[in-house]
Design a protein around this motif. Structure first.
Motif, PDB file in Angstrom:
ATOM      1  N   LEU A   1       0.829  -1.191   0.000  1.00 48.62           N
ATOM      2  CA  LEU A   1       0.000   0.000   0.000  1.00 48.62           C
ATOM      3  C   LEU A   1       0.869   1.249   0.000  1.00 48.62           C
ATOM      4  N   GLU A   2       0.351   2.352  -0.498  1.00 44.52           N
ATOM      5  CA  GLU A   2       1.045   3.619  -0.466  1.00 44.52           C
ATOM      6  C   GLU A   2       0.259   4.603   0.380  1.00 44.52           C
ATOM      7  N   LYS A   3       0.979   5.551   0.937  1.00 42.02           N
ATOM      8  CA  LYS A   3       0.310   6.599   1.706  1.00 42.02           C
ATOM      9  C   LYS A   3      -0.644   7.353   0.800  1.00 42.02           C
ATOM     10  N   GLY A   4      -0.214   7.536  -0.454  1.00 34.19           N
ATOM     11  CA  GLY A   4      -1.098   8.142  -1.435  1.00 34.19           C
ATOM     12  C   GLY A   4      -1.184   9.644  -1.398  1.00 34.19           C
ATOM     13  N   GLU A   5      -0.372  10.301  -0.543  1.00 38.14           N
ATOM     14  CA  GLU A   5      -0.458  11.753  -0.442  1.00 38.14           C
ATOM     15  C   GLU A   5       0.914  12.339  -0.142  1.00 38.14           C
ATOM     16  N   VAL A   6       1.192  13.472  -0.768  1.00 34.18           N
ATOM     17  CA  VAL A   6       2.404  14.234  -0.484  1.00 34.18           C
ATOM     18  C   VAL A   6       1.969  15.598   0.043  1.00 34.18           C
ATOM     19  N   LYS A   7       2.368  15.917   1.273  1.00 31.84           N
ATOM     20  CA  LYS A   7       2.074  17.216   1.856  1.00 31.84           C
ATOM     21  C   LYS A   7       3.314  18.091   1.712  1.00 31.84           C
ATOM     22  N   LEU A   8       3.208  19.121   0.878  1.00 35.64           N
ATOM     23  CA  LEU A   8       4.366  19.929   0.495  1.00 35.64           C
ATOM     24  C   LEU A   8       4.158  21.386   0.875  1.00 35.64           C
ATOM     25  N   GLY A   9       5.155  21.969   1.549  1.00 37.81           N
ATOM     26  CA  GLY A   9       5.134  23.398   1.857  1.00 37.81           C
ATOM     27  C   GLY A   9       5.996  24.156   0.862  1.00 37.81           C
ATOM     28  N   VAL A  10       5.430  25.222   0.272  1.00 42.24           N
ATOM     29  CA  VAL A  10       6.137  25.971  -0.772  1.00 42.24           C
ATOM     30  C   VAL A  10       5.953  27.474  -0.555  1.00 42.24           C
ATOM     31  N   PRO A  11       7.038  28.266  -0.610  1.00 39.35           N
ATOM     32  CA  PRO A  11       6.899  29.725  -0.557  1.00 39.35           C
ATOM     33  C   PRO A  11       6.165  30.258  -1.787  1.00 39.35           C
TER      34      PRO A  11
ATOM     35  N   LEU B   1       6.509   6.043   0.104  1.00 44.53           N
ATOM     36  CA  LEU B   1       6.828   5.817  -1.307  1.00 44.53           C
ATOM     37  C   LEU B   1       6.439   7.030  -2.144  1.00 44.53           C
ATOM     38  N   ALA B   2       5.306   7.645  -1.794  1.00 35.74           N
ATOM     39  CA  ALA B   2       4.853   8.827  -2.525  1.00 35.74           C
ATOM     40  C   ALA B   2       5.833   9.980  -2.342  1.00 35.74           C
ATOM     41  N   ASP B   3       6.307  10.193  -1.101  1.00 37.11           N
ATOM     42  CA  ASP B   3       7.267  11.264  -0.830  1.00 37.11           C
ATOM     43  C   ASP B   3       8.564  11.046  -1.611  1.00 37.11           C
ATOM     44  N   ARG B   4       9.068   9.798  -1.585  1.00 32.99           N
ATOM     45  CA  ARG B   4      10.317   9.510  -2.273  1.00 32.99           C
ATOM     46  C   ARG B   4      10.169   9.654  -3.787  1.00 32.99           C
ATOM     47  N   ALA B   5       9.017   9.245  -4.301  1.00 24.24           N
ATOM     48  CA  ALA B   5       8.775   9.398  -5.738  1.00 24.24           C
ATOM     49  C   ALA B   5       8.759  10.871  -6.126  1.00 24.24           C
TER      50      ALA B   5
ATOM     51  N   GLU C   1       3.917  18.294  10.493  1.00 27.20           N
ATOM     52  CA  GLU C   1       2.707  18.735   9.797  1.00 27.20           C
ATOM     53  C   GLU C   1       2.874  18.683   8.287  1.00 27.20           C
ATOM     54  N   LEU C   2       4.121  18.639   7.814  1.00 27.16           N
ATOM     55  CA  LEU C   2       4.418  18.523   6.388  1.00 27.16           C
ATOM     56  C   LEU C   2       5.351  17.340   6.170  1.00 27.16           C
ATOM     57  N   ASP C   3       5.233  16.705   5.001  1.00 30.81           N
ATOM     58  CA  ASP C   3       6.177  15.656   4.626  1.00 30.81           C
ATOM     59  C   ASP C   3       7.450  16.281   4.054  1.00 30.81           C
ATOM     60  N   LEU C   4       7.254  17.248   3.163  1.00 30.16           N
ATOM     61  CA  LEU C   4       8.353  17.884   2.448  1.00 30.16           C
ATOM     62  C   LEU C   4       8.148  19.387   2.442  1.00 30.16           C
ATOM     63  N   GLY C   5       9.228  20.132   2.311  1.00 31.17           N
ATOM     64  CA  GLY C   5       9.110  21.588   2.254  1.00 31.17           C
ATOM     65  C   GLY C   5      10.212  22.182   1.406  1.00 31.17           C
ATOM     66  N   VAL C   6       9.902  23.282   0.744  1.00 31.17           N
ATOM     67  CA  VAL C   6      10.890  24.004  -0.062  1.00 31.17           C
ATOM     68  C   VAL C   6      11.340  25.209   0.752  1.00 31.17           C
TER      69      VAL C   6
ATOM     70  N   GLN D   1       2.189  11.615 -14.077  1.00 29.70           N
ATOM     71  CA  GLN D   1       2.912  10.351 -13.956  1.00 29.70           C
ATOM     72  C   GLN D   1       2.351   9.466 -12.851  1.00 29.70           C
ATOM     73  N   TYR D   2       1.824  10.115 -11.787  1.00 27.65           N
ATOM     74  CA  TYR D   2       1.271   9.370 -10.651  1.00 27.65           C
ATOM     75  C   TYR D   2      -0.156   9.858 -10.371  1.00 27.65           C
ATOM     76  N   PRO D   3      -1.095   9.516 -11.238  1.00 29.71           N
ATOM     77  CA  PRO D   3      -2.462  10.067 -11.117  1.00 29.71           C
ATOM     78  C   PRO D   3      -3.199   9.672  -9.847  1.00 29.71           C
ATOM     79  N   ASN D   4      -2.787   8.578  -9.188  1.00 27.31           N
ATOM     80  CA  ASN D   4      -3.501   8.119  -7.998  1.00 27.31           C
ATOM     81  C   ASN D   4      -3.005   8.755  -6.709  1.00 27.31           C
ATOM     82  N   LEU D   5      -1.936   9.537  -6.798  1.00 23.32           N
ATOM     83  CA  LEU D   5      -1.395  10.179  -5.604  1.00 23.32           C
ATOM     84  C   LEU D   5      -1.992  11.571  -5.425  1.00 23.32           C
ATOM     85  N   LYS D   6      -2.224  11.933  -4.190  1.00 22.92           N
ATOM     86  CA  LYS D   6      -2.792  13.246  -3.872  1.00 22.92           C
ATOM     87  C   LYS D   6      -1.683  14.210  -3.476  1.00 22.92           C
ATOM     88  N   LEU D   7      -1.742  15.429  -4.009  1.00 22.74           N
ATOM     89  CA  LEU D   7      -0.801  16.487  -3.653  1.00 22.74           C
ATOM     90  C   LEU D   7      -1.523  17.542  -2.830  1.00 22.74           C
TER      91      LEU D   7
END
Length: 290
Positions: free
Chosen positions: A88-98, A276-280, A140-145, A116-122
Motif C-alpha cells: 500500500l502507499e500513503k497516497g499523499e504528499v504534503k508539500l510546503g512551498v513559498p 513511497l509517494a514522498d520519495r517518488a 505537519e508537512l512531509d516535504l518543504g521548499v 505520472q502518478y495520477p492516484n497520488l494526492k498532492l
C-alpha cells in the motif's frame, strides 16, 4: 503512559480548552478530564495550569509536549511503513512551498508529477521559509521548499535551484534604466515587502542589519499578485527572485551591485519516515531540476 493519553494531552495543549479538545477527540469532556488527571498521576507532575477560561502548560507540560509530538509522529511513520510493506502507499504528499516558487517554479513540476502518478494526492501549503521549517519539524508537512541556509540539524536537504534576488521596479520608474543598483539607493525608495518569515524578507532584514539601513516599508503583504501590482503602478519597489520577473509584464528586474543568490532546497525530517509517494516526488523534482 500510553499513546491514547499522549494524544489526549497533545490535543488539549493545542486547543487550550477542555471543551474544544473533547470535541476534536470525539469524546465526552469528563472522560478527557479523567484521562489527563490519570496521566498527571502517572508522571507525578501537574501538566496544566487551570483557570475558568483557558488552560496553559506548566514547565513539565512543555517538556512533555516536545517528546509527545515526536512519539506520536514516529508511531504514525511506523504505521505508514507497515502499510507499505503490504503493497500500500500513503497516497499523499504534503508539500510546503513559498509564494514565489509556488507561483512560478512548481506548477509545471506538480502537473508533470500528477500526470505520472495520477492516484497520488498532492496537498500544497503556501507559507514562508520559517513556517515551513517549523511545520516540517512538527510533522505537519512531509516535504518543504526552503532557503538552504541556517537549516535546523533535524532536517535533511536536497539542493534544487539557485536563483538571483533582484530589485523590481515599474517600467516608468526613475531607476528602470539602470544596469544595476546599490543597496543604499534601493533603501531610499518606498518598499512593498512580504511579511517576516519569508526568505524574501529575511534577505531584506539581513542587508539592513549588516549595513545599518532603515527600510521604508510602505506596504507589507504575503500576496504576490498584490506586490506586483503595487510595483507596476509605481507606488513602491520590491526585491524578488529573478524567475518571477521572467513571467511578468510591466516590471523591470535590476540586479544588485553586490549580486545576491539564494540556494533553494527540498527539506524533510532526518528521522522521519518518507513514504513511497514522498520519495517518488523527491526523485521526480530532482530530475526536473537537472
Amino acid at each position: 503512559m500510553n499513546t491514547r493519553l499522549l494524544t489526549y494531552f497533545v490535543t488539549l495543549a493545542e486547543t487550550e480548552n477542555f471543551t474544544r479538545a473533547a470535541k476534536r477527540l470525539h469524546i465526552a469532556q469528563p472522560a478527557l478530564s479523567v484521562a489527563i488527571k490519570k496521566l498527571e498521576q502517572q508522571l507525578e507532575f501537574p501538566l496544566f495550569h487551570r483557570n475558568e477560561r483557558k488552560i496553559s502548560l506548566t514547565h513539565e507540560g512543555e517538556v512533555l509536549l516536545k517528546h509527545a509530538r515526536l512519539i506520536l509522529q514516529q508511531i504514525n511513520d511506523a504505521n505508514i511503513a507497515m502499510a507499505e510493506l503490504k503493497g500500500l502507499e500513503k497516497g499523499e504528499v504534503k508539500l510546503g512551498v513559498p509564494s514565489m516558487l509556488g507561483s512560478y517554479f512548481f506548477p509545471e513540476i506538480l502537473m508533470g508529477f500528477k500526470s505520472q502518478y495520477p492516484n497520488l494526492k498532492l496537498t500544497i501549503i503556501e507559507a514562508g521559509t520559517q513556517s515551513i521549517r517549523q511545520m516540517l519539524l512538527d510533522g505537519e508537512l512531509d516535504l518543504g521548499v526552503i532557503h538552504n541556509e541556517d537549516v535546523p540539524e533535524r532536517l535533511e536537504t536536497e539542493h534544487l535551484i539557485t536563483s538571483q534576488m533582484v530589485a523590481v521596479v515599474s517600467e516608468g520608474h526613475h531607476l528602470a534604466s539602470q544596469q544595476d543598483i546599490g543597496f543604499e539607493d534601493f533603501f531610499k525608495e518606498e518598499l512593498v515587502m512580504f511579511k517576516p518569515g519569508y526568505f524574501h524578507r529575511e534577505f531584506i532584514d539581513e542587508v539592513c542589519q549588516s549595513h545599518h539601513f532603515i527600510p521604508k516599508i510602505s506596504f507589507e503583504t504575503n500576496l504576490l499578485p498584490m506586490i506586483l501590482n503595487i510595483v507596476r503602478h509605481n507606488f513602491a519597489i520590491s526585491a524578488l527572485l529573478e524567475l518571477v520577473t521572467e513571467h511578468e509584464k510591466g516590471v523591470i528586474p535590476i540586479p544588485f551591485k553586490q549580486p545576491v543568490y539564494l540556494n533553494i532546497a527540498m527539506a524533510w525530517r532526518k528521522n522521519g519516515y518518507l513514504s513511497l509517494a514522498d520519495r517518488a516526488f523527491i526523485d521526480f523534482v530532482k530530475k526536473q531540476c537537472k
